[in-house]
Scaffold this active site. Structure first.
Site, PDB file in Angstrom:
ATOM      1  N   SER A 258     -16.312  30.064  20.097  1.00  0.00           N
ATOM      2  CA  SER A 258     -16.881  31.387  20.301  1.00  0.00           C
ATOM      3  C   SER A 258     -15.904  32.498  19.901  1.00  0.00           C
ATOM      4  CB  SER A 258     -17.318  31.482  21.765  1.00  0.00           C
ATOM      5  OG  SER A 258     -18.403  32.332  21.855  1.00  0.00           O
ATOM      6  N   HIS A 399     -24.914  27.203  23.716  1.00  0.00           N
ATOM      7  CA  HIS A 399     -23.550  27.652  23.433  1.00  0.00           C
ATOM      8  C   HIS A 399     -22.547  26.928  24.339  1.00  0.00           C
ATOM      9  CE1 HIS A 399     -20.902  30.631  21.717  1.00  0.00           C
ATOM     10  NE2 HIS A 399     -20.515  31.056  22.903  1.00  0.00           N
TER      11      HIS A 399
HETATM   12  C1  GCU Z   1     -20.482  37.063  23.424  1.00  0.00           C
HETATM   13  C2  GCU Z   1     -20.217  37.715  22.085  1.00  0.00           C
HETATM   14  C3  GCU Z   1     -19.945  36.687  21.002  1.00  0.00           C
HETATM   15  C4  GCU Z   1     -18.863  35.732  21.439  1.00  0.00           C
HETATM   16  C5  GCU Z   1     -19.227  35.149  22.776  1.00  0.00           C
HETATM   17  C6  GCU Z   1     -18.127  34.280  23.402  1.00  0.00           C
HETATM   18  O1  GCU Z   1     -21.695  36.374  23.381  1.00  0.00           O
HETATM   19  O2  GCU Z   1     -21.307  38.531  21.784  1.00  0.00           O
HETATM   20  O3  GCU Z   1     -19.544  37.339  19.808  1.00  0.00           O
HETATM   21  O4  GCU Z   1     -18.670  34.747  20.464  1.00  0.00           O
HETATM   22  O5  GCU Z   1     -19.443  36.190  23.714  1.00  0.00           O
HETATM   23  O6  GCU Z   1     -16.977  34.415  23.071  1.00  0.00           O
HETATM   24  O7  GCU Z   1     -18.490  33.498  24.294  1.00  0.00           O
END
Ligand code: GCU
Length: 420
Positions: A258, A399
């Site tokens: 992420s 995710h």
């Molecule tokens: C949020 C953000 C993303 C990121 C994510 C994370 O969703 O919008 O860009 O990748 O957090 O780091 O979990």
């Protein structure tokens, strides 16, 4: 009637102001038409024809990404001191040695201490390692009672009793699902991890804490943001890791999930010592193509996380079409080193297809350098990893980083590291 409408209008204006009305696009048909820049064409229009020219183009692209997106990292050196804090010989069911280390980076009378957790399989030969930040502290990646609770600023988590931006015992072992240490060690890989907030706390503080102050307070619109700071520290940790004789210095894999996947990519683009780069669901500002406007957008990310990028990146808010580059070129900066990108079907926010297409459009650079790229332009089925020197998979689910993902990273790394 007026009585109801006025408060509703006020509420709408209020929500718009904080961006709550943002509706992400998840419709391929609603995407704007766009042309991706060709990584093999210089800004002046001339073509990159060989490996020598690619090095020049690579330098041009790094400048572009630094100036417009991540910000320039200062060049000055820091003094580094490592101190062993603890060591146990029976980690991971007796199969690994676990150490905690303090790595203190100092410059101009200021210092920051990073708390590393190093878990290495017990063996007589040097081992490959994954270097990866964790989101909530070293004590969350293992249940082992001895591992220190993160001491730097953390996000509040009232359900777990964290209300004063300090972590505590309640989170111990809370993220072991993302960190299958026993399985990693069983396959002969080590893990070096630390809490990313040790390097720069993840909130918009005007760059007053973390490592930014080591380089003075003067900032401009192209100064490094938090992602660049996190990436820079991965290189400083590598300066230390290459002094550890138990680690194979030619087999350091930088990995991130992420926002930390965005970080791993920028670190891997800048520092060729990372033998393999792994991006797990890094999305916008990571592996996903920005110009697709699918899921998270430049405006959304710059508004939610104003400290991640340089302020010039805000010029592309609702204006991604104006970018002179796109994220496939970030992936190309890693060539010819192996790169693994992965997505999750349910993580539409990160734009799985945009992540895959980035691999496709980075591939010509790998091919120019004599390596196969991702090898297909057809989005693979779930759980069907594809690729050559760029590997890619998409799995079912949401995710996160799971054992399934780690297993694929290790299959991919084995293919390069175990090759004669
Ligand atoms: C949020 C953000 C993303 C990121 C994510 C994370 O969703 O919008 O860009 O990748 O957090 O780091 O979990």
């Amino acid at each position: 009637m007026k009585k109801i409408i006025l408060p509703l209008v006020a509420l709408f204006l209020c929500l718009s102001a904080v961006g709550q009305t943002f509706v992400p696009n998840y419709d391929e048909a609603a995407m704007p038409a766009f042309t991706l820049p060709d990584p093999l064409v210089f800004a002046n229009g001339s073509k990159v024809k060989d490996a020598g020219a690619w090095e020049k183009r690579r330098a041009e692209l790094i400048q572009l990404f630094a100036s417009e997106e991540y910000g320039f990292t200062p060049e000055g050196k820091v003094k580094m001191e490592a101190r062993k804090v603890s060591e146990v010989q029976d980690a991971c069911q007796g199969k690994a040695i676990r150490q905690e280390l303090d790595l203190t980076l100092s410059r101009e009378g200021k210092s920051v201490t990073l708390q590393l957790l190093v878990v290495l399989p017990k063996t007589s030969h040097r081992v490959p390692v994954f270097l990866a930040y964790n989101f909530n502290g070293n004590h969350t990646v293992t249940e082992a009672p001895g591992v220190r609770v993160a001491s730097s600023w953390v996000r509040n988590f009232p359900e777990m009793g964290i209300t004063d931006n300090h972590s505590n015992e309640s989170l111990r072992g809370s993220d072991t699902k993302s960190w299958p240490l026993d399985s990693i060690v069983a396959r002969g890989y080590g893990v070096v991890t630390l809490y990313y907030g040790d390097v720069d706390p993840d909130f918009d503080d005007g760059f007053k804490n973390g490592v930014h102050p080591l380089f003075g307070g003067v900032r401009d619109s192209s100064s490094w943001g938090s992602i660049a700071a996190w990436a820079w520290a991965l290189s400083r940790i590598t300066d230390y890791l290459v002094t550890d004789k138990r680690i194979d210095h030619n087999k350091i894999i930088v990995l991130g999930h992420s926002r930390l996947g965005k970080t791993a990519l920028w670190a891997g683009a800048n520092d060729k010592r990372f033998a393999i780069v792994v991006s797990n669901e890094s999305g916008m500002g990571g592996a996903a193509l920005s110009k697709r406007i699918y899921g998270e957008t430049a405006w959304r990310i710059n508004t939610s996380f104003p400290h991640w990028f340089c302020t010039r990146f805000r010029n592309y808010n609702n204006n991604e079409g104006a970018l002179a580059f796109d994220q496939h070129e970030l992936l190309a900066l890693i060539a010819p080193r192996p790169l693994y990108v992965c997505s999750a079907e349910g993580d539409k926010w990160s734009d799985p297809k945009g992540e895959f297409l980035s691999c496709v459009y980075a591939s010509p650079v790998y091919e120019l350098l004599g390596k196969p790229g991702v090898g297909t332009d057809k989005m693979p089925e779930l759980h069907h990893p594809v690729g050559g020197t760029i590997g890619y998979h998409i799995r079912a689910g949401s995710h996160g980083i799971l054992l399934y993902d780690w297993e694929r990273f290790m299959d991919f790394a084995d293919a390069f590291f175990l090759k004669k």
